[in-house]
Structure formats: structure tokens, C-alpha cells
Design a protein around this motif. Sequence first.
Motif, mmCIF file in Angstrom:
data_model
loop_
_atom_site.group_PDB
_atom_site.id
_atom_site.type_symbol
_atom_site.label_atom_id
_atom_site.label_comp_id
_atom_site.label_asym_id
_atom_site.label_seq_id
_atom_site.Cartn_x
_atom_site.Cartn_y
_atom_site.Cartn_z
ATOM 1 N N GLN A 32 89.159 77.198 -8.658
ATOM 2 C CA GLN A 32 89.505 78.485 -8.068
ATOM 3 C C GLN A 32 89.805 78.375 -6.571
ATOM 4 O OE1 GLN A 32 86.445 81.294 -9.015
ATOM 5 N NE2 GLN A 32 86.824 81.185 -11.219
ATOM 6 N N ILE A 33 89.466 77.291 -5.940
ATOM 7 C CA ILE A 33 89.756 77.108 -4.523
ATOM 8 C C ILE A 33 91.243 76.744 -4.405
ATOM 9 C CG2 ILE A 33 89.310 75.714 -2.481
ATOM 10 C CD1 ILE A 33 86.461 75.376 -3.475
ATOM 11 N N PRO A 34 91.999 77.522 -3.668
ATOM 12 C CA PRO A 34 93.444 77.273 -3.599
ATOM 13 C C PRO A 34 93.759 76.057 -2.747
ATOM 14 C CG PRO A 34 92.864 79.125 -2.208
ATOM 15 C CD PRO A 34 91.620 78.713 -2.937
ATOM 16 N N ASP A 35 94.852 75.415 -3.116
ATOM 17 C CA ASP A 35 95.353 74.283 -2.352
ATOM 18 C C ASP A 35 96.044 74.849 -1.105
ATOM 19 O OD1 ASP A 35 96.195 71.834 -1.562
ATOM 20 O OD2 ASP A 35 97.755 71.616 -3.097
ATOM 21 N N PRO A 36 95.798 74.285 0.087
ATOM 22 C CA PRO A 36 96.400 74.864 1.292
ATOM 23 C C PRO A 36 97.930 74.853 1.255
ATOM 24 C CG PRO A 36 94.883 73.076 1.867
ATOM 25 C CD PRO A 36 94.907 73.204 0.378
ATOM 26 N N GLU A 37 98.523 73.903 0.556
ATOM 27 C CA GLU A 37 99.982 73.879 0.449
ATOM 28 C C GLU A 37 100.501 75.025 -0.412
ATOM 29 O OE1 GLU A 37 101.025 70.107 -1.061
ATOM 30 O OE2 GLU A 37 100.373 69.019 0.715
ATOM 31 N N LEU A 38 99.649 75.490 -1.309
ATOM 32 C CA LEU A 38 100.079 76.546 -2.219
ATOM 33 C C LEU A 38 99.659 77.926 -1.757
ATOM 34 C CD1 LEU A 38 99.234 74.798 -5.603
ATOM 35 C CD2 LEU A 38 101.432 74.912 -4.435
ATOM 36 N N LEU A 39 99.028 78.031 -0.602
ATOM 37 C CA LEU A 39 98.615 79.342 -0.099
ATOM 38 C C LEU A 39 99.849 80.190 0.179
ATOM 39 C CD1 LEU A 39 95.737 78.494 2.393
ATOM 40 C CD2 LEU A 39 95.544 79.616 0.190
ATOM 41 N N PRO A 40 99.777 81.472 -0.084
ATOM 42 C CA PRO A 40 100.950 82.330 0.148
ATOM 43 C C PRO A 40 101.280 82.392 1.638
ATOM 44 C CG PRO A 40 99.046 83.670 -0.441
ATOM 45 C CD PRO A 40 98.640 82.228 -0.589
ATOM 46 N N THR A 41 102.578 82.351 1.916
ATOM 47 C CA THR A 41 103.043 82.469 3.284
ATOM 48 C C THR A 41 103.868 83.746 3.392
ATOM 49 O OG1 THR A 41 105.024 81.207 2.751
ATOM 50 C CG2 THR A 41 103.146 79.963 3.606
ATOM 51 N N ASP A 42 104.316 84.033 4.581
ATOM 52 C CA ASP A 42 105.147 85.222 4.746
ATOM 53 C C ASP A 42 106.437 85.014 3.959
ATOM 54 O OD1 ASP A 42 103.305 86.315 6.435
ATOM 55 O OD2 ASP A 42 104.238 85.505 8.248
ATOM 56 N N PRO A 43 106.907 86.068 3.283
ATOM 57 C CA PRO A 43 108.153 85.920 2.514
ATOM 58 C C PRO A 43 109.316 85.659 3.470
ATOM 59 C CG PRO A 43 107.481 88.213 2.580
ATOM 60 C CD PRO A 43 106.376 87.414 3.199
ATOM 61 N N PRO A 44 110.298 84.923 3.002
ATOM 62 C CA PRO A 44 111.442 84.649 3.872
ATOM 63 C C PRO A 44 112.177 85.946 4.218
ATOM 64 C CG PRO A 44 111.915 83.940 1.633
ATOM 65 C CD PRO A 44 110.470 84.353 1.684
ATOM 66 N N LYS A 45 112.787 85.965 5.416
ATOM 67 C CA LYS A 45 113.482 87.157 5.870
ATOM 68 C C LYS A 45 114.697 87.402 4.978
ATOM 69 C CE LYS A 45 115.808 89.170 9.790
ATOM 70 N NZ LYS A 45 116.537 88.912 11.005
ATOM 71 N N LYS A 46 114.868 88.645 4.557
ATOM 72 C CA LYS A 46 115.997 88.995 3.702
ATOM 73 C C LYS A 46 117.266 89.005 4.550
ATOM 74 C CE LYS A 46 113.515 91.852 0.393
ATOM 75 N NZ LYS A 46 113.381 93.175 -0.203
ATOM 76 N N PRO A 47 118.367 88.528 3.977
ATOM 77 C CA PRO A 47 119.616 88.569 4.747
ATOM 78 C C PRO A 47 120.078 90.020 4.915
ATOM 79 C CG PRO A 47 120.028 87.783 2.523
ATOM 80 C CD PRO A 47 118.534 87.917 2.678
ATOM 81 N N ASP A 48 120.858 90.226 5.950
ATOM 82 C CA ASP A 48 121.381 91.568 6.181
ATOM 83 C C ASP A 48 122.245 91.984 5.004
ATOM 84 O OD1 ASP A 48 120.177 91.672 8.644
ATOM 85 O OD2 ASP A 48 121.919 90.843 9.693
ATOM 86 N N PRO A 49 122.222 93.257 4.640
ATOM 87 C CA PRO A 49 123.062 93.698 3.510
ATOM 88 C C PRO A 49 124.542 93.568 3.876
ATOM 89 C CG PRO A 49 122.056 95.579 4.616
ATOM 90 C CD PRO A 49 121.454 94.350 5.221
ATOM 91 N N VAL A 50 125.354 93.267 2.874
ATOM 92 C CA VAL A 50 126.789 93.092 3.085
ATOM 93 C C VAL A 50 127.438 94.470 3.064
ATOM 94 C CG1 VAL A 50 128.891 92.062 2.153
ATOM 95 C CG2 VAL A 50 126.740 90.833 2.001
ATOM 96 N N ASN A 51 128.182 94.776 4.116
ATOM 97 C CA ASN A 51 128.938 96.023 4.145
ATOM 98 C C ASN A 51 130.346 95.719 4.645
ATOM 99 O OD1 ASN A 51 128.653 95.683 6.895
ATOM 100 N ND2 ASN A 51 127.054 97.220 7.109
ATOM 101 N N SER A 52 131.161 96.724 4.838
ATOM 102 C CA SER A 52 132.565 96.498 5.185
ATOM 103 C C SER A 52 132.737 95.915 6.580
ATOM 104 C CB SER A 52 133.347 97.812 5.075
ATOM 105 O OG SER A 52 132.851 98.741 6.009
ATOM 106 N N GLU A 53 131.741 96.028 7.429
ATOM 107 C CA GLU A 53 131.841 95.512 8.788
ATOM 108 C C GLU A 53 131.221 94.117 8.938
ATOM 109 O OE1 GLU A 53 133.568 96.881 11.295
ATOM 110 O OE2 GLU A 53 134.205 98.337 9.798
#
Length: 168
Positions: A32-53
Motif C-alpha cells: 500500500q505504500i506508493p512508489d515515489p515515481e508513481l506518485l501523482p503529479t500536477d496534470p500537464p497544462k492543457k493546450p489553448d483551445p483552437v479558434n479562428s485566430e
Amino acid sequence: MAGDQPVCPPLFLLRGLGAVLLTQCMSSVFSQIPDPELLPTDPPKKPDPVNSETVVFWGLRLWQVIGIFSVFGLAVIITLCCIFKCRIPRTKKEIEARHAQRLAAKKYANTLETVPPLNELTEIPGSTPDAPAVQTVSEQVQSANNSQLSIVRLSEEQPSSLTLSDTG
């Protein structure tokens, strides 16, 4: 004798059983002790939405790229239609009307071939063949121009009545 079998003291049995239980508990706790490599990190930043500009490439915006490709595609379609004479589906009524129009044009062209020349059309019906033919407007203009030219030529040919010796 019934008691020839060696008897394990209950103390060893309890210790072995305790060791098995402790190992089981430890393995379940360690899993039950998590592996430090598998600990959750901040989610990657979402790319800006695609619009006409949104700038797509070469500094062009999305709507400009779509417009360029649309014009190019339309030019290709128009060129292909002009080169290969694409048939546009028509109704039976339109096809029959076009056929009748072609027949009428062909008949008119054949009629024009049988029309007599203009000088034959300008003859007066019932007149004698020796009688002069009626002049067309173009013939009248040409004869008027010729008569004016002959008058001008005659006036140029006549010498002037005054000479240089007479004036001096």
C-alpha cells in the motif's frame, strides 16, 4: 505405544504461525505504500483551445489557411470541369428542350445557306431583265463617294489661271 510420535511444543507452533501472519501483514502494508515515481503529479497544462485566430503556420491564422485551401480547391474543381466538360444532371424536360433548340438552330443555319445573294434580292419582281437593278444603300454611298472623288481630281488637274510671272 501411542505416544511414539514427537510432539511439537505449542510455543514453536505459535511462533511459526505468528511469523507467517506478520509476514502477510507486512506484505499487505508494504504494497500500500506508493512508489515515489508513481506518485501523482500536477496534470500537464492543457493546450489553448483552437479558434479562428489561432496561428497555424507561417504566421497565418486558421481562417486564412482554410480560405487559401478553399480557393485552391475551388480553382481545381472549376479547371477540371472546364477541361473535361462535366455533365450536370438535368431533367428530361430540359434535355428535350435543348434538343429542340439544337434542331431549330441547325434548321436556321441550313435556311441561311439557301438564301440567295443580295443582288438577286434587290431586283424588282416583274421588271425586265434589262432594267437597272435597285441600288443598295452601300452601293449608293460608294457611288456618291466616287463622284465626289472625281470632282476633286478634276479640280486638282486644272492648272491655276494665275502664274508667278503674272503676279510680279
